[in-house]
Scaffold this motif. Structure first.
Motif, mmCIF file in Angstrom:
data_model
loop_
_atom_site.group_PDB
_atom_site.id
_atom_site.type_symbol
_atom_site.label_atom_id
_atom_site.label_comp_id
_atom_site.label_asym_id
_atom_site.label_seq_id
_atom_site.Cartn_x
_atom_site.Cartn_y
_atom_site.Cartn_z
ATOM 1 N N PHE A 152 41.688 39.212 53.055
ATOM 2 C CA PHE A 152 41.400 39.846 51.771
ATOM 3 C C PHE A 152 41.783 41.326 51.742
ATOM 4 N N GLY B 220 45.700 41.353 51.870
ATOM 5 C CA GLY B 220 46.266 40.648 50.723
ATOM 6 C C GLY B 220 46.830 41.550 49.631
ATOM 7 N N TYR C 61 50.559 41.391 48.023
ATOM 8 C CA TYR C 61 50.688 41.189 46.577
ATOM 9 C C TYR C 61 51.578 42.295 45.984
ATOM 10 N N THR D 78 43.424 43.108 40.872
ATOM 11 C CA THR D 78 43.297 42.062 41.888
ATOM 12 C C THR D 78 42.957 42.666 43.246
ATOM 13 N N ARG E 210 39.296 43.632 43.467
ATOM 14 C CA ARG E 210 38.418 42.462 43.663
ATOM 15 C C ARG E 210 38.534 41.938 45.093
ATOM 16 N N TRP E 211 39.764 41.804 45.578
ATOM 17 C CA TRP E 211 39.957 41.302 46.937
ATOM 18 C C TRP E 211 39.347 42.249 47.961
#
Length: 172
Positions: A76, A79, A83, A99, A102-103
Motif C-alpha cells: 500500500f 503502490g 500508480y 488514491t 487512501r492507500w
C-alpha cells in the motif's frame, strides 16, 4: 497549532497546488516506506536465527501474521509510486493524490498492526508473562491509534464543525 500560513503573493493555481500536494504525498510515502523496509528486513531474517526453531505455535502464527501485515503495508505504501509512474503524463495527478492518500492510510494501518505484532512477538519470546505482553502491546497499539489517527481525526472533525470543509493544502 494551525499549519495554514497565509501567502503574501498571488494564490496558487490549481496546477501548482496539485504539484505541491503530489510532492508532499511522495515525501510522506518515503518516510513511511523506510519504516516498512526496516521492519520487513528484520522479519525476513528471524526464521534463519537459531532460536526461531524453538518458538511456540502461537509465536509462529503471530510471526506469519506480522510478516503478512508488513508486506501489505509495503504494497500500500509503494503502490502510489507505481500508480504515479504508470499514469505519468496522462493528466491524472488529482486521482493519484486521492488514491495515494487512501492507500497511504491503509498502509499506515497495516504498518501499525505489523509493529504491534512485532513487539508482541518479541515480548512474548522474552517474557513468560501474559500481563507484560498484553501491557506492552496494548500500550503501543493505543499510542499508534492516538498519534496516527485519533488526534488528526479530532482536528479534522473540529475544522469541519467550524465550517472549514477543505484545508488550504487539499486540491480543489
Amino acid at each position: 497549532m494551525d499549519d495554514h500560513v497565509p501567502t503574501r503573493g498571488p494564490a496558487e493555481t490549481e496546477q501548482q497546488q496539485l504539484a505541491r500536494n503530489m510532492t508532499e504525498l511522495l515525501q510522506e510515502l518515503r518516510v513511511a516506506q523506510a519504516g516498512v523496509q526496516i521492519l520487513f528486513a528484520f522479519l525476513l531474517t528471524l526464521p534463519f536465527s537459531a532460536r526461531f526453531g524453538g518458538i511456540t505455535d502461537f509465536q509462529r502464527t503471530l510471526y506469519f501474521a506480522t510478516l503478512l501485515a508488513t508486506a501489505a503495508a509495503a504494497a500500500f505504501l509503494i503502490g502510489p509510486t507505481a500508480y504515479h509512474r504508470i499514469v505519468f503524463r496522462h493528466h491524472a495527478r488529482r486521482e493519484v493524490i486521492a488514491t495515494g492518500s487512501r492507500w497511504m492510510l491503509v498502509g499506515l494501518s497495516c504498518l501499525a498492526l505489523a509493529m504491534v505484532g512485532a513487539v508482541m512477538l518479541v515480548s512474548d519470546v522474552l517474557y513468560d508473562s501474559g500481563v507484560v505482553v498484553g501491557a506492552a502491546t496494548g500500550a503501543l497499539a493505543l499510542l499508534f491509534v492516538t498519534l496516527w489517527f485519533a488526534i488528526p481525526l479530532r482536528r479534522r472533525h473540529s475544522e469541519e464543525r467550524r465550517g472549514h470543509t477543505r484545508a488550504a493544502d487539499e486540491p480543489r
